[in-house]
Scaffold this motif. Structure first.
Motif, mmCIF file in Angstrom:
data_model
loop_
_atom_site.group_PDB
_atom_site.id
_atom_site.type_symbol
_atom_site.label_atom_id
_atom_site.label_comp_id
_atom_site.label_asym_id
_atom_site.label_seq_id
_atom_site.Cartn_x
_atom_site.Cartn_y
_atom_site.Cartn_z
ATOM 1 N N ARG A 42 0.839 -1.200 0.000
ATOM 2 C CA ARG A 42 0.000 0.000 0.000
ATOM 3 C C ARG A 42 0.881 1.261 0.000
ATOM 4 O O ARG A 42 0.588 2.227 -0.699
ATOM 5 N N HIS A 43 1.968 1.251 0.803
ATOM 6 C CA HIS A 43 2.870 2.408 0.890
ATOM 7 C C HIS A 43 3.547 2.662 -0.448
ATOM 8 O O HIS A 43 3.717 3.820 -0.871
ATOM 9 N N SER A 44 3.911 1.590 -1.151
ATOM 10 C CA SER A 44 4.635 1.731 -2.421
ATOM 11 C C SER A 44 3.750 2.261 -3.550
ATOM 12 O O SER A 44 4.259 2.686 -4.585
ATOM 13 N N GLU A 45 2.403 2.214 -3.347
ATOM 14 C CA GLU A 45 1.482 2.683 -4.390
ATOM 15 C C GLU A 45 1.385 4.207 -4.435
ATOM 16 O O GLU A 45 0.781 4.768 -5.357
ATOM 17 N N GLY A 46 1.989 4.880 -3.448
ATOM 18 C CA GLY A 46 2.027 6.338 -3.479
ATOM 19 C C GLY A 46 0.799 7.029 -2.940
ATOM 20 O O GLY A 46 0.670 8.258 -3.055
ATOM 21 N N ASP A 47 -0.102 6.292 -2.345
ATOM 22 C CA ASP A 47 -1.304 6.900 -1.776
ATOM 23 C C ASP A 47 -0.941 7.533 -0.430
ATOM 24 O O ASP A 47 -0.468 6.847 0.472
ATOM 25 N N PRO A 48 -1.148 8.844 -0.265
ATOM 26 C CA PRO A 48 -0.778 9.495 1.010
ATOM 27 C C PRO A 48 -1.568 8.963 2.205
ATOM 28 O O PRO A 48 -1.129 9.106 3.345
ATOM 29 N N LEU A 49 -2.730 8.345 1.945
ATOM 30 C CA LEU A 49 -3.543 7.791 3.031
ATOM 31 C C LEU A 49 -3.485 6.267 3.010
ATOM 32 O O LEU A 49 -4.441 5.579 3.349
ATOM 33 N N TRP A 50 -2.309 5.734 2.639
ATOM 34 C CA TRP A 50 -2.168 4.301 2.464
ATOM 35 C C TRP A 50 -2.441 3.517 3.738
ATOM 36 O O TRP A 50 -2.826 2.343 3.688
ATOM 37 N N PHE A 51 -2.214 4.110 4.902
ATOM 38 C CA PHE A 51 -2.353 3.414 6.187
ATOM 39 C C PHE A 51 -3.814 3.314 6.664
ATOM 40 O O PHE A 51 -4.085 2.694 7.690
ATOM 41 N N GLN A 52 -4.749 3.920 5.960
ATOM 42 C CA GLN A 52 -6.145 3.875 6.368
ATOM 43 C C GLN A 52 -6.863 2.647 5.782
ATOM 44 O O GLN A 52 -6.470 2.112 4.748
ATOM 45 N N ASP A 53 -7.924 2.213 6.476
ATOM 46 C CA ASP A 53 -8.718 1.097 5.980
ATOM 47 C C ASP A 53 -9.480 1.511 4.720
ATOM 48 O O ASP A 53 -9.893 2.667 4.577
ATOM 49 N N ARG A 54 -9.615 0.568 3.820
ATOM 50 C CA ARG A 54 -10.371 0.805 2.597
ATOM 51 C C ARG A 54 -11.691 0.016 2.631
ATOM 52 O O ARG A 54 -11.800 -1.000 3.307
ATOM 53 N N SER A 55 -12.683 0.487 1.875
ATOM 54 C CA SER A 55 -13.983 -0.189 1.802
ATOM 55 C C SER A 55 -13.819 -1.572 1.195
ATOM 56 O O SER A 55 -13.065 -1.756 0.235
ATOM 57 N N ARG A 56 -14.514 -2.527 1.751
ATOM 58 C CA ARG A 56 -14.468 -3.892 1.242
ATOM 59 C C ARG A 56 -15.565 -4.160 0.213
ATOM 60 O O ARG A 56 -15.714 -5.287 -0.256
ATOM 61 N N LYS A 57 -16.318 -3.140 -0.113
ATOM 62 C CA LYS A 57 -17.378 -3.292 -1.103
ATOM 63 C C LYS A 57 -16.763 -3.628 -2.458
ATOM 64 O O LYS A 57 -15.814 -2.978 -2.891
ATOM 65 N N PRO A 58 -17.272 -4.656 -3.150
ATOM 66 C CA PRO A 58 -16.693 -5.022 -4.453
ATOM 67 C C PRO A 58 -16.836 -3.894 -5.466
ATOM 68 O O PRO A 58 -17.775 -3.089 -5.402
ATOM 69 N N LEU A 59 -15.848 -3.818 -6.376
ATOM 70 C CA LEU A 59 -15.875 -2.757 -7.378
ATOM 71 C C LEU A 59 -17.018 -2.929 -8.357
ATOM 72 O O LEU A 59 -17.491 -1.967 -8.957
ATOM 73 N N SER A 60 -17.471 -4.161 -8.540
ATOM 74 C CA SER A 60 -18.601 -4.402 -9.437
ATOM 75 C C SER A 60 -19.517 -5.456 -8.824
ATOM 76 O O SER A 60 -19.066 -6.293 -8.040
ATOM 77 N N THR A 61 -20.823 -5.395 -9.168
ATOM 78 C CA THR A 61 -21.813 -6.375 -8.694
ATOM 79 C C THR A 61 -22.517 -6.940 -9.919
ATOM 80 O O THR A 61 -23.564 -6.444 -10.337
ATOM 81 N N PRO A 62 -21.918 -7.959 -10.518
ATOM 82 C CA PRO A 62 -22.438 -8.477 -11.796
ATOM 83 C C PRO A 62 -23.864 -9.017 -11.708
ATOM 84 O O PRO A 62 -24.557 -9.086 -12.711
ATOM 85 N N HIS A 63 -24.325 -9.424 -10.500
ATOM 86 C CA HIS A 63 -25.657 -10.005 -10.381
ATOM 87 C C HIS A 63 -26.730 -8.972 -10.039
ATOM 88 O O HIS A 63 -27.893 -9.301 -9.942
ATOM 89 N N ARG A 64 -26.329 -7.728 -9.836
ATOM 90 C CA ARG A 64 -27.307 -6.695 -9.517
ATOM 91 C C ARG A 64 -28.020 -6.245 -10.790
ATOM 92 O O ARG A 64 -27.420 -6.159 -11.865
ATOM 93 N N THR A 65 -29.307 -5.956 -10.637
ATOM 94 C CA THR A 65 -30.103 -5.504 -11.775
ATOM 95 C C THR A 65 -29.534 -4.196 -12.320
ATOM 96 O O THR A 65 -29.274 -3.264 -11.550
ATOM 97 N N PRO A 66 -29.291 -4.100 -13.630
ATOM 98 C CA PRO A 66 -28.802 -2.844 -14.206
ATOM 99 C C PRO A 66 -29.714 -1.675 -13.839
ATOM 100 O O PRO A 66 -30.949 -1.826 -13.763
#
Length: 389
Positions: A42-66
């Motif tokens: 995370r530190h090597s990715e250059g994000d200044p807030l790398w030490f904070q928790d990130r959302s675990r929500k998936p980036l996509s929900t293929p089974h959700r109704t469009p």
């Protein structure tokens, strides 16, 4: 985020960058190597807030109704509701089919969309029976009871005028339809036999008091051709009270569906197109329309689940112009006894006991015994001689 957790992550990465071994870092902090390498990455990715928790929500929900499909479902439901039409999931699905929407959502998906958007409330509250008890016919098994009604006149482009003879099986919601250019007795007989050839013959058939069914007040004790056809096939006709069409509630509700999804949707310009369209609508309803009272089954699936053996008319039978008077059988008229304490049967008045005032009674005419028997509930309360002409 807790400051101590933040400091732990920052310190671990600093120590790793300073060259300290991962084993030593993890042992001193009580963490795993997987944990350490995660935060180093995370530190090597250059994000200044790398030490904070990130959302675990998936980036996509293929089974959700469009989103666009969900919006269409909501708009169709709103449009049906505003027109005072059926607006449940099944009605919405049929409307989407007619609109050519693709991909077409499933019935379950539409139900989820309605529930998610709080669109499941009924137009009115649940019906609560009130007032005088009303006799009910059995509807546990297929063909115990059918309800029938004549719709029309209706008009095709042209214009062509026609009438629809509609039947519903109260147990399975299977429908039977027949269209004809008139409502003459002969057309009613032919239509009834045609419907029975597909639905099977019922034990009881509930209808209103139309001349085509009950007969004319000019000949009150003459059996109508419709009653004769029923009795010859061991069917007991039941006539609802005068001016109370809601007693035929199943078929009245189906007639609304018939109007909304067939007459107002399908363009027909000839009698051939009418016949084909009528049969197509019957088959579509029975094979794909799902009812909550059937546990989500279609009428055909509900019939199959019962494994009931149905009766059918002889395929060689054709309705004669004049049917012979049967020697056995019964037919019934449900009537409300008013304050004059008279039972009215096609204009004939029969005096009844005072205790029947404002009660629904069943007047049963026994053809073999030539008797008119009056029942309150299951109890016979009166009997009259009734010679059938």
């Amino acid at each position: 985020m807790d400051d101590e957790i933040k400091k732990c992550r920052v310190l671990a990465v600093q120590r790793f960058k300073a060259g300290e071994s991962p084993e030593a870092i993890c042992a001193s902090l009580g963490k795993s190597k997987f944990w350490l390498y995660k935060w180093v990455k995370r530190h090597s990715e250059g994000d200044p807030l790398w030490f904070q928790d990130r959302s675990r929500k998936p980036l996509s929900t293929p089974h959700r109704t469009p989103v666009e499909i969900e919006e269409i479902v909501k708009l169709v439901r709103l449009n049906l509701y505003n027109q005072d039409l059926f607006c449940g999931a099944q009605a919405i699905l049929w409307e989407l089919e007619d609109l050519g929407i693709s991909p077409l959502p499933s019935l379950r998906t539409i139900n989820r969309v309605l529930k998610r958007n709080d669109l499941t409330q009924r137009r009115t509250g649940k019906y609560e029976p009130k007032g005088t008890p009303y006799p009910k016919l059995p509807s546990l098994l297929p063909n115990q009871t059918h309800q029938m009604d004549m719709v029309g006149p209706c008009y095709l482009s042209g214009p062509i005028r026609f009438y629809g003879l509609n039947v519903i099986d109260t147990a399975t919601a299977r429908c039977g339809l027949h269209s004809s250019l008139s409502k003459s007795g002969q057309d009613v007989l032919g239509g009834t036999l045609a419907i029975w050839s597909r639905l099977g013959i019922p034990d009881n058939l509930q209808v209103d008091n139309a001349l085509s069914f009950l007969g004319s007040p000019r000949y009150p004790r003459a059996l109508s051709q419709f009653v004769r056809l029923c009795l010859q096939n061991d069917v007991e006709p039941w006539f609802v009270p005068m001016a109370e069409p809601w007693r035929n509630g199943n078929i009245e509700q189906f007639n609304d569906h018939y109007q909304q999804k067939f007459l107002s949707k399908v363009i027909m310009t000839s009698t051939d197109e009418l016949a084909a369209g009528t049969m197509a609508f019957e088959q579509r309803h029975n094979s794909s329309y799902r009812y909550s009272k059937l546990g989500g089954k279609t009428p055909i699936k509900a019939l199959s689940a019962t494994k009931t053996v149905l009766r059918f008319p002889n395929p060689d039978d054709t309705p004669l112009q004049r049917l012979e008077k049967p020697e056995t059988g019964r037919y019934h008229l449900v009537r409300l006894i008013r304050s004059d304490l008279n039972l009215n049967i096609l204009g004939e008045l029969f005096p009844v006991p005072p205790e029947l005032k404002l009660e629904y009674v069943v007047a049963t005419i026994d053809v073999k015994e030539q008797k008119l028997k009056l029942y309150l509930g299951k109890t016979q309360v009166e009997e009259f001689d009734y010679k059938i002409r």
